[in-house]
Enzyme design. Sequence first.
Site, PDB file in Angstrom:
ATOM      1  N   ASP A  71     -42.366 -23.188-146.788  1.00 44.88           N
ATOM      2  CA  ASP A  71     -41.904 -24.342-145.995  1.00 44.88           C
ATOM      3  C   ASP A  71     -43.058 -25.104-145.349  1.00 44.88           C
ATOM      4  O   ASP A  71     -42.905 -25.681-144.275  1.00 44.88           O
ATOM      5  CB  ASP A  71     -40.902 -23.902-144.894  1.00 44.88           C
ATOM      6  N   LYS A  86     -44.838 -28.625-149.034  1.00 45.48           N
ATOM      7  CA  LYS A  86     -45.412 -28.875-150.364  1.00 45.48           C
ATOM      8  C   LYS A  86     -44.641 -29.960-151.113  1.00 45.48           C
ATOM      9  O   LYS A  86     -45.211 -30.729-151.868  1.00 45.48           O
ATOM     10  CB  LYS A  86     -45.389 -27.574-151.191  1.00 45.48           C
ATOM     11  N   GLY A 117     -36.948 -24.391-151.585  1.00 44.83           N
ATOM     12  CA  GLY A 117     -36.256 -25.614-151.178  1.00 44.83           C
ATOM     13  C   GLY A 117     -37.294 -26.663-150.890  1.00 44.83           C
ATOM     14  O   GLY A 117     -38.073 -26.525-149.962  1.00 44.83           O
ATOM     15  N   HIS A 118     -37.357 -27.680-151.731  1.00 46.67           N
ATOM     16  CA  HIS A 118     -38.340 -28.732-151.527  1.00 46.67           C
ATOM     17  C   HIS A 118     -37.623 -30.003-151.113  1.00 46.67           C
ATOM     18  O   HIS A 118     -36.761 -30.497-151.833  1.00 46.67           O
ATOM     19  CB  HIS A 118     -39.141 -28.970-152.814  1.00 46.67           C
ATOM     20  N   GLN A 131     -42.526 -21.067-152.426  1.00 46.16           N
ATOM     21  CA  GLN A 131     -42.715 -20.130-151.301  1.00 46.16           C
ATOM     22  C   GLN A 131     -44.127 -20.288-150.709  1.00 46.16           C
ATOM     23  O   GLN A 131     -44.687 -21.362-150.794  1.00 46.16           O
ATOM     24  CB  GLN A 131     -42.472 -18.671-151.731  1.00 46.16           C
TER      25      GLN A 131
HETATM   26  P1  IMP Z   1     -35.904 -13.919-151.615  1.00 46.04           P
HETATM   27  O1  IMP Z   1     -37.005 -14.692-152.273  1.00 46.04           O
HETATM   28  O2  IMP Z   1     -34.595 -14.663-151.591  1.00 46.04           O
HETATM   29  O3  IMP Z   1     -35.788 -12.537-152.174  1.00 46.04           O
HETATM   30  O4  IMP Z   1     -36.291 -13.720-150.071  1.00 46.04           O
HETATM   31  C1  IMP Z   1     -37.383 -12.908-149.654  1.00 46.04           C
HETATM   32  C2  IMP Z   1     -38.075 -13.493-148.437  1.00 46.04           C
HETATM   33  O5  IMP Z   1     -38.737 -14.694-148.797  1.00 46.04           O
HETATM   34  C3  IMP Z   1     -37.134 -13.868-147.291  1.00 46.04           C
HETATM   35  O6  IMP Z   1     -37.806 -13.661-146.070  1.00 46.04           O
HETATM   36  C4  IMP Z   1     -36.893 -15.351-147.489  1.00 46.04           C
HETATM   37  O7  IMP Z   1     -36.546 -16.014-146.307  1.00 46.04           O
HETATM   38  C5  IMP Z   1     -38.280 -15.771-147.975  1.00 46.04           C
HETATM   39  N1  IMP Z   1     -38.262 -16.964-148.832  1.00 46.04           N
HETATM   40  C6  IMP Z   1     -37.931 -17.055-150.136  1.00 46.04           C
HETATM   41  N2  IMP Z   1     -38.092 -18.301-150.587  1.00 46.04           N
HETATM   42  C7  IMP Z   1     -38.563 -19.015-149.560  1.00 46.04           C
HETATM   43  C8  IMP Z   1     -38.977 -20.382-149.429  1.00 46.04           C
HETATM   44  O8  IMP Z   1     -38.962 -21.190-150.363  1.00 46.04           O
HETATM   45  N3  IMP Z   1     -39.422 -20.752-148.194  1.00 46.04           N
HETATM   46  C9  IMP Z   1     -39.494 -19.875-147.153  1.00 46.04           C
HETATM   47  N4  IMP Z   1     -39.138 -18.597-147.237  1.00 46.04           N
HETATM   48  C10 IMP Z   1     -38.681 -18.173-148.437  1.00 46.04           C
END
Ligand code: IMP
Length: 438
Positions: free
Chosen positions: A18, A21, A51-52, A236
């Site tokens: 977040d 990007k 989420g972009h 991420q």
């Molecule tokens: P997962 O990727 O859904 O398995 O989540 C694992 C961890 O990564 C959690 O803490 C999510 O909140 C975090 N996470 C996954 N994708 C994002 C992203 O795009 N932005 C911020 N945090 C993310």
Amino acid sequence: MPLNLPGNVCVIGLQWGDEGKGKIVHWMTEPKGPFGGFDLVVRFGGGANAGHTVVVGDQKFAMHLIPSGILWPGVTAVIANGVVFDPETALNEIDELQARGVRIDGNLKISTKAHLVMPYHKLEDRLSEERLGKGSIGTTCRGIGPCYADKATRSYGIRIAEMYDQARFDERLQQIVDAKNRTFKALYGRDALDWKQIRDEYRRYADRLAPYICETTEFLHRALRDNKRMLFEGAQGSLLDLDHGTYPFVTSSNCTLGGLFAGTGLPPKALNTSLGIIKAYTTRVGAGPFPSELTNDTGQQIRDRGGEYGTTTGRPRRTGWFDAVVGRYSADVNGTDVLGVMKLDVLTGLDTLRIAVAYRHNGRRIDFFPTDVHVLKDVEVEYEEMPGWQEDLRPIRRQQDLPKPAVNYLRRLQELMDRPISIVSVGAEKTETIALTL
Ligand code: IMP
């Protein structure tokens, strides 16, 4: 304001995701824009957990799977093999984009080798989180972990290409759903999933996705030979990397630079510039250590001013001071050449800013980020303080118009991270950006 980021560029978040990007990628891929435009924008890892958010005029686009570069005519968006692909989310996104007038046809390529996120992955993700209760990871419940796990264990992973061999797909799906049902029943006392229903659903997806499916490794190598310019869009953030992040509070892919090569099949020499994106403060969604976290009114003020609520889940993000220990570590892991600082405008109105510059653990000073969560939970943070500023930064477009304390803050971040900052963002619109030479 031409900005010099030569050749093929990778954009990577250096915190917990977040960082902003999406805005940068959208701006960089603008044809004839200040970066000179790109022919291809490539996603190499993660899935619909990303989420972009991109703001274009009065329109806001929240994209999870389709690279935001697709919004520009002439740019081809590639979803490469390292991505875990949820066809339902992707098709919804395609429908929404098309309904809003975005052309999607030959400009979207989806890898035959990307793994499919299946309904049982999402269910497994949610049930496992529920079962862990207080000890949960706080995932996005998009099935990311279970899908990558199946990819790694091999017996149950399904690649996109397999959807197009119907007999084989049916046979495997039946076997896999049977095995999954046994686990669901034993662990969670759940009713069985109906494999035929899943098959019918995925047949419809396969038909609709057929025009976009591509052997992207070959496609990207051809593009490389033809000197097409590529932008690699990291998902991420580095601290969520499966190996280099705060394990186990991470995602299930390598979202640092290394993931780019495995996730596309391109060699390191295909990359020329590593652009690291940092927010002027820190946020994190989900559980896990966060040394510079603010749980007071200042934290809430940053959350409100920065609109720090998840694009994918709507969860409030945890907020905190900028952490240079995190930043420098991530920049090292990603070979960051240049930095972009996002959301500097959000810090307006704070009298004093703090920057985490080192940690202390058992009386010892640590300045290299310790990813071990057992160490991290006990560290004391050493802060430096700097005066803040009161001016609204959003209307500012030139470095010389920035308030002195804001320039000093950026200079200090640059010094601490040992890399030049060449972009600073002061609003969601791509025009709300300043090119810097500090
Ligand atoms: P997962 O990727 O859904 O398995 O989540 C694992 C961890 O990564 C959690 O803490 C999510 O909140 C975090 N996470 C996954 N994708 C994002 C992203 O795009 N932005 C911020 N945090 C993310």
